[in-house]
Write a protein that holds these residues in place. Structure first.
Motif, PDB file in Angstrom:
ATOM      1  N   GLY A 317      12.567 -10.771  -1.976  1.00  0.00           N
ATOM      2  CA  GLY A 317      11.496  -9.971  -2.554  1.00  0.00           C
ATOM      3  C   GLY A 317      11.007 -10.351  -3.925  1.00  0.00           C
ATOM      4  N   LEU A 320       7.262 -11.055  -4.791  1.00  0.00           N
ATOM      5  CA  LEU A 320       6.256 -10.010  -5.021  1.00  0.00           C
ATOM      6  C   LEU A 320       5.828  -9.962  -6.475  1.00  0.00           C
ATOM      7  CD1 LEU A 320       7.258  -9.225  -2.153  1.00  0.00           C
ATOM      8  CD2 LEU A 320       6.946  -6.824  -2.821  1.00  0.00           C
ATOM      9  N   LEU A 326       1.741  -5.732  -6.091  1.00  0.00           N
ATOM     10  CA  LEU A 326       3.091  -5.429  -5.599  1.00  0.00           C
ATOM     11  C   LEU A 326       4.181  -5.593  -6.647  1.00  0.00           C
ATOM     12  CD1 LEU A 326       2.654  -7.336  -2.225  1.00  0.00           C
ATOM     13  CD2 LEU A 326       2.668  -4.851  -2.522  1.00  0.00           C
ATOM     14  N   LYS A 329       7.222  -3.177  -7.549  1.00  0.00           N
ATOM     15  CA  LYS A 329       8.445  -3.015  -6.756  1.00  0.00           C
ATOM     16  C   LYS A 329       9.669  -3.509  -7.525  1.00  0.00           C
ATOM     17  CE  LYS A 329       6.363  -1.838  -2.787  1.00  0.00           C
ATOM     18  NZ  LYS A 329       6.638  -0.596  -2.029  1.00  0.00           N
ATOM     19  N   GLU A 421       0.377 -10.316  -0.053  1.00  0.00           N
ATOM     20  CA  GLU A 421      -0.294  -9.012   0.064  1.00  0.00           C
ATOM     21  C   GLU A 421      -0.725  -8.744   1.499  1.00  0.00           C
ATOM     22  OE1 GLU A 421      -1.862  -9.423  -4.540  1.00  0.00           O
ATOM     23  OE2 GLU A 421      -3.302  -9.596  -2.884  1.00  0.00           O
ATOM     24  N   CYS A 424       2.358  -7.798   3.617  1.00  0.00           N
ATOM     25  CA  CYS A 424       2.824  -6.437   3.328  1.00  0.00           C
ATOM     26  C   CYS A 424       1.863  -5.388   3.903  1.00  0.00           C
ATOM     27  CB  CYS A 424       3.006  -6.251   1.824  1.00  0.00           C
ATOM     28  SG  CYS A 424       4.388  -7.205   1.143  1.00  0.00           S
ATOM     29  N   THR A 427       2.481  -5.201   7.644  1.00  0.00           N
ATOM     30  CA  THR A 427       3.696  -4.456   7.962  1.00  0.00           C
ATOM     31  C   THR A 427       3.458  -2.958   7.836  1.00  0.00           C
ATOM     32  OG1 THR A 427       4.939  -6.336   7.070  1.00  0.00           O
ATOM     33  CG2 THR A 427       6.169  -4.313   7.501  1.00  0.00           C
ATOM     34  N   GLU A 447       8.868  -1.292   2.514  1.00  0.00           N
ATOM     35  CA  GLU A 447       8.492  -1.559   1.126  1.00  0.00           C
ATOM     36  C   GLU A 447       7.802  -2.904   0.962  1.00  0.00           C
ATOM     37  OE1 GLU A 447      10.834  -0.202  -2.213  1.00  0.00           O
ATOM     38  OE2 GLU A 447      12.498   0.160  -0.841  1.00  0.00           O
ATOM     39  N   ALA A 448       7.981  -3.783   1.928  1.00  0.00           N
ATOM     40  CA  ALA A 448       7.347  -5.103   1.842  1.00  0.00           C
ATOM     41  C   ALA A 448       6.950  -5.549   3.238  1.00  0.00           C
ATOM     42  CB  ALA A 448       8.280  -6.101   1.156  1.00  0.00           C
ATOM     43  N   ASN A 449       7.621  -6.542   3.787  1.00  0.00           N
ATOM     44  CA  ASN A 449       7.198  -7.121   5.070  1.00  0.00           C
ATOM     45  C   ASN A 449       8.300  -7.087   6.121  1.00  0.00           C
ATOM     46  OD1 ASN A 449       8.653  -9.069   3.573  1.00  0.00           O
ATOM     47  ND2 ASN A 449       7.768 -10.723   4.769  1.00  0.00           N
TER      48      ASN A 449
END
Length: 531
Positions: A317, A320, A326, A329, A421, A424, A427, A447-449
């Motif tokens: 992560g 990000l 993002l 995060k 982006e 994400c 997802t 929270e992400a992918n």
């Protein structure tokens, strides 16, 4: 002084045509050289013109591979059958050096491509390694041919400079003092985590490197605190360092699968009462299981309060950080003492390419304390200042920074930010689709992918949920259209997708759900939920 570079290579007995002149037509293919080197080795095995032909054969096949956007997963081949196919491509010569056979090369490349995970296909949603930006593969190819091991400046000048440049570029998003931090590349996040933990241990226990655990007699035992969802490489690193499982302090998670800071205090107090000295707290920015981001701001304060080294495993992560959308995060990342960051995940470069950052550059020299006259110079200068051999485990390592730096140099940050982006957003869209499907169960808000869920139709008993998810995943994989993964969430299996390919759309995800539903219903009709 004689300029030997202008002369024909030494030791060559050349029976074929002369090398092409500098003014030769671009793209022309002059006749191959024949004959042997004085060593007795065949000239064509080392001939630049044949190298070009070989490269063109491979590039044509890779171009076709990259152009194929069909939905395909993993075509698992029986290992014995694959071994037979591989042996059939091998020369039968045992005493003479076999002549080059272009058909064998083509067959090897075809077999290599066909039997691998299809990371560029919209059917690939299974793992955290990605399809690369093609240019990065081209530069990796260059690295393989010029072969410049990059732990020392004299062996790899441009890679050493590129490493310094990328450190400065990426630190701009971390936020440490420009002249105070350090970065070194390592072959993978597991090695980066081990290296950071060694630096943390050696700072807390200065005699451990020279005396080992025997020098700790009468002192509290060294321990590492981790989130309960931490990557297995951290526990493995603790084992390598001589810290047993009993000295890994697992911190409880909250409902979002992040380290719960308030409950962590009590667990750390209990560890101290057991005679443990926790010297490092490991947080995750993008856990492997569910993609959760631990609260770094609060954990940074906790680590400072307790005198702990804060290491962030941001293998997945940390990328990000390059996105304005993002970056939040990882709020508080500047409080970390070290950070693992895999470029071969969310920066879409060939594996391995891991960046290990230290907030204090002096700490980057703390993991390994050795002298070796054959590599470490006694008198530092402007060149050895860029050596990284004292900071990383590897003496010989690939110039892994080159694909990343080249992409950054040619395309800039926006290429990475836009793709991250998109993945994400994709997802999040997949999660919204799942919420509306009554026969699926969502397990978290991504929270992400990374997204975890279960096929959970009415009538599926709790006792069968685990085995049904495992069997669905196995059948989806064996059918070869989609590749997804499996993870246990609260000790019950769940299906897991990782969006790494910008070719994937919400419609592809809907198609995947259709496949899962079909397979799941078939299992239930057969009354075969168990493996």
């Amino acid at each position: 002084m004689t300029d030997y570079r202008s002369e024909y290579p030494f030791g060559v007995r050349h029976d074929g045509p002369e090398p092409a002149s500098a003014g030769a037509e671009p793209g022309s293919s002059p006749p191959r050289a024949t004959g042997t080197l004085e060593s007795g080795l065949p000239l064509d095995a080392f001939d630049a013109r044949l190298f070009r032909e070989q490269s063109e054969t491979v590039v044509a096949k890779l171009e076709k591979h990259l152009s194929d956007v069909s939905i395909r997963g993993l075509d698992l081949t029986d290992p014995a059958a694959l071994a037979d196919a591989a042996r059939a491509l091998m020369t039968t010569e045992r005493t003479r050096i076999a002549p080059f056979d272009e058909r064998k090369l083509a067959g090897i490349v075809d077999l290599y491509i066909r039997t691998g995970i299809q990371v560029h296909s919209p059917g690939y949603m299974g793992r955290q390694f990605s399809g690369v930006v093609p240019l990065s593969g081209v530069i990796d190819f260059v690295s393989s041919v010029v072969n410049q091991p990059s732990s020392f400046y004299e062996a790899a000048q441009l890679p050493s400079v590129a490493e310094r440049i990328m450190a400065e570029e990426l630190n701009a998003f971390i936020g440490w003092e420009r002249d105070g931090f350090a970065m070194v590349t390592t072959s993978g996040g597991s090695l980066a985590n081990l290296t950071a933990l060694l630096a943390a241990r050696n700072q807390a226990f200065p005699g451990f490197w020279s005396e080992g655990g025997s020098g700790l007699a009468g002192q509290p035992r060294p321990a590492v605190a981790v989130g309960d969802d931490v990557h297995y490489s951290v526990a493995r690193a603790a084992g390598v360092m001589g810290i047993g499982d009993a000295q890994i302090v697992r911190l409880p998670l909250n409902e979002r699968h992040q380290i719960c800071v308030e409950r962590a205090r009590g667990v750390l107090d209990a560890a101290a009462r057991r005679g443990l000295k926790v010297f490092c707290l490991v947080a995750s920015s993008g856990t492997t299981a569910m993609g959760a981001f631990d609260p770094l701001d609060e954990l940074g304060d906790l680590a400072r309060e307790r005198g702990l080294w804060l290491h962030v495993d941001g293998a997945h992560g940390a990328s990000l950080l390059v996105s304005d959308e993002l970056r939040h995060k990882l709020r508080g990342i500047e409080k970390a003492d070290s950070l693992t960051w895999d470029a071969h995940k969310m920066l879409f470069t060939p594996a391995p390419c891991t960046l290990l950052f230290y907030r204090n550059k002096e700490n980057s020299l703390g993991a390994f304390r050795q002298r070796a006259s054959y590599v470490f110079d006694e008198e530092p200068d402007i060149y050895t200042a860029l050596d990284s051999g004292e900071k990383n485990f590897e003496c010989t390592k690939r110039p892994m920074i080159m694909p990343l730096w080249t992409l950054w140099a040619v395309y800039g940050r926006a290429l990475f930010a836009r793709k991250i982006e998109y993945l994400c957003r994709l997802t999040a869209d997949a999660h919204r689709i799942l919420v509306r499907e009554s026969d699926f169960e969502t397990l978290h808000c991504p929270e992400a992918n990374i997204l975890c869920f279960r096929f959970r139709p009415a009538g599926l008993g709790d006792e069968d949920v685990h085995d049904v998810q495992v069997e669905i995943r196995n059948r989806i994989k064996s059918e070869g259209n989609f590749l997804i993964s499996k993870v246990d969430v609260d000790e019950v299996a769940a299906l897991r997708v990782v969006m790494m390919n910008h070719q994937v759309t919400s419609e592809h995800f809907r198609m995947l759900l259709g496949e899962i539903r079909r397979v799941g219903r078939d299992l239930l009709r057969q009354n075969r939920p168990s493996r």
